[in-house]
Design a protein around this motif. Sequence first.
Motif, PDB file in Angstrom:
ATOM      1  N   GLY A 177       0.827  -1.209   0.000  1.00 20.95           N
ATOM      2  CA  GLY A 177       0.000   0.000   0.000  1.00 20.95           C
ATOM      3  C   GLY A 177       0.860   1.256   0.000  1.00 20.95           C
ATOM      4  N   ARG A 178       1.915   1.226   0.812  1.00 24.50           N
ATOM      5  CA  ARG A 178       2.820   2.383   0.896  1.00 24.50           C
ATOM      6  C   ARG A 178       3.468   2.656  -0.470  1.00 24.50           C
ATOM      7  N   ALA A 179       3.891   1.587  -1.156  1.00 23.89           N
ATOM      8  CA  ALA A 179       4.505   1.758  -2.483  1.00 23.89           C
ATOM      9  C   ALA A 179       3.496   2.327  -3.483  1.00 23.89           C
ATOM     10  N   LEU A 180       2.239   1.882  -3.373  1.00 22.34           N
ATOM     11  CA  LEU A 180       1.204   2.368  -4.297  1.00 22.34           C
ATOM     12  C   LEU A 180       0.885   3.844  -4.074  1.00 22.34           C
ATOM     13  N   MET A 181       1.133   4.335  -2.863  1.00 18.82           N
ATOM     14  CA  MET A 181       0.853   5.751  -2.565  1.00 18.82           C
ATOM     15  C   MET A 181       1.754   6.694  -3.372  1.00 18.82           C
ATOM     16  N   ALA A 182       2.830   6.161  -3.934  1.00 21.28           N
ATOM     17  CA  ALA A 182       3.688   6.985  -4.796  1.00 21.28           C
ATOM     18  C   ALA A 182       3.133   7.033  -6.217  1.00 21.28           C
ATOM     19  N   ARG A 183       2.008   6.321  -6.436  1.00 23.61           N
ATOM     20  CA  ARG A 183       1.366   6.193  -7.754  1.00 23.61           C
ATOM     21  C   ARG A 183       2.387   5.748  -8.818  1.00 23.61           C
ATOM     22  N   PRO A 184       2.986   4.586  -8.614  1.00 24.48           N
ATOM     23  CA  PRO A 184       4.039   4.155  -9.544  1.00 24.48           C
ATOM     24  C   PRO A 184       3.489   3.674 -10.881  1.00 24.48           C
ATOM     25  N   LYS A 185       4.318   3.847 -11.912  1.00 22.83           N
ATOM     26  CA  LYS A 185       4.009   3.226 -13.204  1.00 22.83           C
ATOM     27  C   LYS A 185       4.522   1.789 -13.186  1.00 22.83           C
ATOM     28  N   LEU A 186       5.658   1.617 -12.485  1.00 20.03           N
ATOM     29  CA  LEU A 186       6.281   0.297 -12.372  1.00 20.03           C
ATOM     30  C   LEU A 186       6.479  -0.024 -10.899  1.00 20.03           C
ATOM     31  N   LEU A 187       5.952  -1.175 -10.482  1.00 14.72           N
ATOM     32  CA  LEU A 187       6.075  -1.611  -9.089  1.00 14.72           C
ATOM     33  C   LEU A 187       7.043  -2.788  -9.033  1.00 14.72           C
ATOM     34  N   LEU A 188       8.084  -2.637  -8.205  1.00 15.41           N
ATOM     35  CA  LEU A 188       9.056  -3.718  -8.002  1.00 15.41           C
ATOM     36  C   LEU A 188       8.699  -4.427  -6.706  1.00 15.41           C
ATOM     37  N   LEU A 189       8.434  -5.717  -6.794  1.00 14.16           N
ATOM     38  CA  LEU A 189       8.051  -6.487  -5.598  1.00 14.16           C
ATOM     39  C   LEU A 189       9.127  -7.512  -5.287  1.00 14.16           C
ATOM     40  N   ASP A 190       9.702  -7.430  -4.093  1.00 10.58           N
ATOM     41  CA  ASP A 190      10.778  -8.345  -3.717  1.00 10.58           C
ATOM     42  C   ASP A 190      10.283  -9.365  -2.698  1.00 10.58           C
ATOM     43  N   GLU A 191      10.090 -10.591  -3.136  1.00  4.14           N
ATOM     44  CA  GLU A 191       9.670 -11.712  -2.277  1.00  4.14           C
ATOM     45  C   GLU A 191       8.400 -11.406  -1.459  1.00  4.14           C
ATOM     46  N   PRO A 192       7.293 -11.033  -2.126  1.00  4.08           N
ATOM     47  CA  PRO A 192       6.096 -10.676  -1.346  1.00  4.08           C
ATOM     48  C   PRO A 192       5.511 -11.827  -0.523  1.00  4.08           C
ATOM     49  N   SER A 193       5.787 -13.079  -0.905  1.00  3.59           N
ATOM     50  CA  SER A 193       5.154 -14.188  -0.169  1.00  3.59           C
ATOM     51  C   SER A 193       6.017 -14.714   0.979  1.00  3.59           C
ATOM     52  N   MET A 194       7.207 -14.137   1.136  1.00  5.61           N
ATOM     53  CA  MET A 194       8.143 -14.685   2.117  1.00  5.61           C
ATOM     54  C   MET A 194       7.572 -14.731   3.531  1.00  5.61           C
ATOM     55  N   GLY A 195       7.606 -15.918   4.125  1.00  7.28           N
ATOM     56  CA  GLY A 195       7.190 -16.075   5.518  1.00  7.28           C
ATOM     57  C   GLY A 195       5.695 -16.011   5.759  1.00  7.28           C
ATOM     58  N   LEU A 196       4.892 -16.036   4.703  1.00  9.56           N
ATOM     59  CA  LEU A 196       3.439 -15.944   4.885  1.00  9.56           C
ATOM     60  C   LEU A 196       2.787 -17.324   4.799  1.00  9.56           C
ATOM     61  N   ALA A 197       1.684 -17.475   5.508  1.00  8.13           N
ATOM     62  CA  ALA A 197       0.917 -18.722   5.451  1.00  8.13           C
ATOM     63  C   ALA A 197       0.331 -18.888   4.047  1.00  8.13           C
ATOM     64  N   PRO A 198       0.179 -20.150   3.578  1.00  5.68           N
ATOM     65  CA  PRO A 198      -0.285 -20.422   2.214  1.00  5.68           C
ATOM     66  C   PRO A 198      -1.554 -19.662   1.808  1.00  5.68           C
ATOM     67  N   LEU A 199      -2.490 -19.535   2.731  1.00  4.19           N
ATOM     68  CA  LEU A 199      -3.738 -18.850   2.403  1.00  4.19           C
ATOM     69  C   LEU A 199      -3.481 -17.362   2.106  1.00  4.19           C
ATOM     70  N   LEU A 200      -2.590 -16.773   2.909  1.00  5.13           N
ATOM     71  CA  LEU A 200      -2.248 -15.362   2.700  1.00  5.13           C
ATOM     72  C   LEU A 200      -1.465 -15.164   1.411  1.00  5.13           C
ATOM     73  N   VAL A 201      -0.637 -16.157   1.071  1.00 10.44           N
ATOM     74  CA  VAL A 201       0.126 -16.079  -0.179  1.00 10.44           C
ATOM     75  C   VAL A 201      -0.851 -15.952  -1.345  1.00 10.44           C
ATOM     76  N   LYS A 202      -1.907 -16.759  -1.312  1.00 10.75           N
ATOM     77  CA  LYS A 202      -2.927 -16.693  -2.372  1.00 10.75           C
ATOM     78  C   LYS A 202      -3.554 -15.309  -2.436  1.00 10.75           C
ATOM     79  N   THR A 203      -3.861 -14.751  -1.261  1.00 12.00           N
ATOM     80  CA  THR A 203      -4.465 -13.412  -1.195  1.00 12.00           C
ATOM     81  C   THR A 203      -3.529 -12.376  -1.801  1.00 12.00           C
ATOM     82  N   ILE A 204      -2.259 -12.415  -1.388  1.00 16.50           N
ATOM     83  CA  ILE A 204      -1.282 -11.432  -1.879  1.00 16.50           C
ATOM     84  C   ILE A 204      -1.154 -11.529  -3.398  1.00 16.50           C
ATOM     85  N   PHE A 205      -1.099 -12.758  -3.941  1.00 24.10           N
ATOM     86  CA  PHE A 205      -0.969 -12.911  -5.388  1.00 24.10           C
ATOM     87  C   PHE A 205      -2.222 -12.448  -6.130  1.00 24.10           C
ATOM     88  N   ARG A 206      -3.385 -12.660  -5.519  1.00 30.05           N
ATOM     89  CA  ARG A 206      -4.617 -12.166  -6.135  1.00 30.05           C
ATOM     90  C   ARG A 206      -4.565 -10.635  -6.204  1.00 30.05           C
TER      91      ARG A 206
END
Length: 235
Positions: A146-175
């Motif tokens: 959310g913080r990264a989106l507040m800069a209104r980016p054209k290109l978003l770089l995501l570094d390991e967004p699923s790291m350390g998250l429970a499988p259900l949350l991983v699905k949510t983040i990817f959605r």
Amino acid sequence: MLKVEGINVYYGNIQALKGVSLEVNKGEIVTLIGANGAGKSTLLKTISGLLKPKQGGILFENQGIGGKAAQGIVKMGISQVPEGRRVFANMSVEENLELGAFLRKDKAGIKEDFNKVYEIFPRLKERLKQQAGTLSGGEQQMLAMGRALMARPKLLLLDEPSMGLAPLLVKTIFRIITEINAAGTTILLVEQNAHMALSIANRAYVIETGRVVLSGSAQELHASEQVKMAYLGGH
């Protein structure tokens, strides 16, 4: 939109990236897959201006950004969600989001983006005044995005967004990543979970020991024996 051309990056005397080239077109989700220490995070840090390439060039919308200061790169429209989330633990959720917009002056646009972030992440709206450090791992990941989106980016770089998250949350983040992309933000994704990353990406690059060793459509890489053996647990 983004063109990385033959960059070499060093940490002291150790060469972390060896002649890496890649492209990201407007509207795509491109993923980088590879083992830990392969150079994926180094590449994102170099694109976002935290590291400087010794050789090679980086073009964003046909402007050279290799070696430009990180703040200037954010201003041009590139935001990074760092590995390990890195929220400001002692500040509230709202204050963290405000920091994402610190280079912007368009008050109405900022307000609009606050509302957008709350739509994407309703859980953050419920926790506006809560200290970021008291959020769960999944909530902190949502806040970092959310913080990264507040800069209104054209290109978003995501570094390991699923790291350390429970499988259900991983699905949510990817959605949510696919929703952000569908709303018009181009995404370059570094992810250990190759299976999930390839399931949402348009194209992919495989990085091994600082070099791009394979690239193609996400479908091609998902079907590749080499990728299956190395990154998809053999199936």
